[in-house]
Motif scaffolding. Structure first.
Motif, PDB file in Angstrom:
ATOM      1  N   VAL A   1      -2.227 -12.708  -4.575  1.00  0.00           N
ATOM      2  CA  VAL A   1      -3.485 -11.855  -4.803  1.00  0.00           C
ATOM      3  C   VAL A   1      -3.922 -11.055  -3.669  1.00  0.00           C
ATOM      4  O   VAL A   1      -3.823  -9.647  -3.675  1.00  0.00           O
ATOM      5  CB  VAL A   1      -4.697 -12.760  -5.172  1.00  0.00           C
ATOM      6  N   THR A   2      -3.683 -11.492  -2.365  1.00  0.00           N
ATOM      7  CA  THR A   2      -3.739 -10.605  -1.169  1.00  0.00           C
ATOM      8  C   THR A   2      -2.724  -9.549  -1.185  1.00  0.00           C
ATOM      9  O   THR A   2      -3.032  -8.416  -0.856  1.00  0.00           O
ATOM     10  CB  THR A   2      -3.654 -11.485   0.010  1.00  0.00           C
ATOM     11  N   TYR A   3      -1.361 -10.001  -1.557  1.00  0.00           N
ATOM     12  CA  TYR A   3      -0.453  -9.013  -1.573  1.00  0.00           C
ATOM     13  C   TYR A   3      -0.619  -7.911  -2.373  1.00  0.00           C
ATOM     14  O   TYR A   3      -0.493  -6.863  -2.324  1.00  0.00           O
ATOM     15  CB  TYR A   3       0.788  -9.740  -1.819  1.00  0.00           C
ATOM     16  N   LEU A   4      -1.001  -8.218  -3.637  1.00  0.00           N
ATOM     17  CA  LEU A   4      -1.048  -7.180  -4.689  1.00  0.00           C
ATOM     18  C   LEU A   4      -2.376  -6.277  -4.435  1.00  0.00           C
ATOM     19  O   LEU A   4      -2.328  -5.122  -4.816  1.00  0.00           O
ATOM     20  CB  LEU A   4      -1.434  -7.868  -5.884  1.00  0.00           C
ATOM     21  N   GLN A   5      -3.349  -6.774  -3.988  1.00  0.00           N
ATOM     22  CA  GLN A   5      -4.562  -5.988  -3.275  1.00  0.00           C
ATOM     23  C   GLN A   5      -4.209  -4.969  -2.402  1.00  0.00           C
ATOM     24  O   GLN A   5      -4.587  -3.919  -2.551  1.00  0.00           O
ATOM     25  CB  GLN A   5      -5.427  -6.996  -2.658  1.00  0.00           C
ATOM     26  N   ARG A   6      -3.382  -5.336  -1.463  1.00  0.00           N
ATOM     27  CA  ARG A   6      -2.832  -4.157  -0.391  1.00  0.00           C
ATOM     28  C   ARG A   6      -2.063  -3.209  -1.014  1.00  0.00           C
ATOM     29  O   ARG A   6      -2.256  -1.992  -0.991  1.00  0.00           O
ATOM     30  CB  ARG A   6      -1.907  -4.956   0.631  1.00  0.00           C
ATOM     31  N   TYR A   7      -1.069  -3.656  -1.972  1.00  0.00           N
ATOM     32  CA  TYR A   7      -0.182  -2.722  -2.799  1.00  0.00           C
ATOM     33  C   TYR A   7      -1.041  -1.947  -3.716  1.00  0.00           C
ATOM     34  O   TYR A   7      -0.649  -0.671  -4.044  1.00  0.00           O
ATOM     35  CB  TYR A   7       0.991  -3.481  -3.150  1.00  0.00           C
ATOM     36  N   THR A   8      -1.977  -2.485  -4.639  1.00  0.00           N
ATOM     37  CA  THR A   8      -2.691  -1.600  -5.725  1.00  0.00           C
ATOM     38  C   THR A   8      -3.517  -0.466  -4.668  1.00  0.00           C
ATOM     39  O   THR A   8      -3.792   0.634  -5.296  1.00  0.00           O
ATOM     40  CB  THR A   8      -3.425  -2.374  -6.239  1.00  0.00           C
ATOM     41  N   LEU A   9      -4.101  -1.094  -3.586  1.00  0.00           N
ATOM     42  CA  LEU A   9      -4.872  -0.200  -2.864  1.00  0.00           C
ATOM     43  C   LEU A   9      -4.030   1.123  -2.348  1.00  0.00           C
ATOM     44  O   LEU A   9      -4.389   2.319  -2.197  1.00  0.00           O
ATOM     45  CB  LEU A   9      -5.730  -0.692  -1.676  1.00  0.00           C
ATOM     46  N   LYS A  10      -3.014   0.654  -1.719  1.00  0.00           N
ATOM     47  CA  LYS A  10      -2.154   1.574  -0.968  1.00  0.00           C
ATOM     48  C   LYS A  10      -1.605   2.472  -2.205  1.00  0.00           C
ATOM     49  O   LYS A  10      -1.609   4.046  -2.082  1.00  0.00           O
ATOM     50  CB  LYS A  10      -0.759   1.032  -0.567  1.00  0.00           C
ATOM     51  N   ALA A  11      -1.293   2.177  -3.469  1.00  0.00           N
ATOM     52  CA  ALA A  11      -0.848   2.849  -4.584  1.00  0.00           C
ATOM     53  C   ALA A  11      -1.889   3.778  -5.013  1.00  0.00           C
ATOM     54  O   ALA A  11      -1.834   5.049  -5.150  1.00  0.00           O
ATOM     55  CB  ALA A  11      -0.290   2.046  -5.677  1.00  0.00           C
ATOM     56  N   ALA A  12      -3.065   3.189  -5.140  1.00  0.00           N
ATOM     57  CA  ALA A  12      -4.358   4.214  -5.598  1.00  0.00           C
ATOM     58  C   ALA A  12      -4.694   5.248  -4.556  1.00  0.00           C
ATOM     59  O   ALA A  12      -4.946   6.406  -5.268  1.00  0.00           O
ATOM     60  CB  ALA A  12      -5.500   3.235  -5.970  1.00  0.00           C
ATOM     61  N   LEU A  13      -4.590   5.029  -3.484  1.00  0.00           N
ATOM     62  CA  LEU A  13      -4.943   6.106  -2.402  1.00  0.00           C
ATOM     63  C   LEU A  13      -3.683   6.712  -2.048  1.00  0.00           C
ATOM     64  O   LEU A  13      -3.868   7.963  -1.322  1.00  0.00           O
ATOM     65  CB  LEU A  13      -5.425   5.513  -1.302  1.00  0.00           C
ATOM     66  N   GLY A  14      -2.370   6.452  -2.545  1.00  0.00           N
ATOM     67  CA  GLY A  14      -1.152   7.149  -1.469  1.00  0.00           C
ATOM     68  C   GLY A  14      -1.081   6.970  -0.191  1.00  0.00           C
ATOM     69  O   GLY A  14      -0.677   7.893   0.440  1.00  0.00           O
TER      70      GLY A  14
END
Length: 261
Positions: free
Chosen positions: A138-151
């Protein structure tokens, strides 16, 4: 005007509903533009994220060693900047089909929001128990969805990629061998190209080009999550390039024959 029409006993409710629906569409378009402007301003201010954590352990497969940024480290950098521009984020988490799904929701104070979703299995690396494996995923996916959403960008990142040590000769690449492409760098370049498209035709041209299709196919094999980021960026850009609703109300404004006193 809408308030006066609503207060008039002789008003045509059907015409009033049409005017309200039209106003909601226009407000939605304005909110989307404000979101895009705020996100652009925030991204121009956010610095590269510093990797503030190290993973280093040895298993039967060899030694795994890499550095990565933490969710707390990312939040420390971006939260003040997003808040200044009227942006906020939150996560929605679901579990099923043997894995977890995390959705990052970026929202502007005007009301418009966009979502980025990634799925993954439980993190079975190391000696984690079942709960720890799910929490780590969950923590891993939170980091990567946030990075992807904000570029968001970071330095060369081999997060979640095992580095297995063997003989010294195998660890040291030969000088004449070119460096292997980095999935994050490839994905960032593809996302930048998509976001730089200034029309739907240009976006389609980029997406269907042979080089882009070859790079995306390679990325899907190397890092499926980053490939998903690229696809999400394409869908987001396509949505933002849709023609705006004209503010010339023209024939859409119904004729009102009531008393506006």
């Amino acid at each position: 005007m809408l308030e006066r029409i609503a207060m008039d006993p002789g008003s045509d409710l059907d015409k009033l509903e049409r005017m309200l629906a039209m106003k909601e569409r226009i407000d939605g378009q304005n909110a989307m533009r404000q979101f895009a402007d705020a996100l652009s301003e925030a991204r121009s201010t956010i610095p590269p994220i510093i990797k503030d954590a190290t993973v280093d352990f040895t298993s039967s497969k060899g030694r795994t060693n890499y550095k990565h940024e933490t969710l707390a480290g990312i939040a420390k950098v971006i939260d003040p900047i997003l808040s200044k521009n009227g942006l906020s984020y939150r996560f929605r988490t679901d579990q099923g089909q043997g894995g977890v799904k995390v959705t990052c929701i970026i929202q502007h104070r005007a009301g418009h929001f966009e979502e980025t979703t990634l799925m993954g299995g439980a993190d079975q690396s190391g000696n984690k128990n079942g709960f720890q494996a799910i929490g780590s995923a969950v923590t891993y996916l939170q980091r990567y969805t946030l990075k992807a959403a904000l570029g968001l960008s970071a330095e060369v990142d081999d997060d979640a990629q095992s580095v297995t040590e063997s003989a010294p000769a195998q660890r040291q690449p030969k000088p004449e061998q070119p460096a292997a492409p980095n999935p994050e760098a490839v994905a960032d370049g593809m996302i930048a190209a998509l976001r730089g498209a200034d029309s739907e035709e240009r976006l389609k041209s980029i997406w269907t080009s042979e080089k882009f299709k070859t790079d995306l196919s390679w990325l899907r094999k190397q890092d499926a999550e980053r490939a998903a980021h690229v696809e999400a960026a394409k869908d987001s850009r396509k949505e933002s390039l849709k023609p705006s609703i004209s503010h010339d109300l023209g024939d859409e404004i119904p004729e009102f024959e009531g008393n506006l006193k």
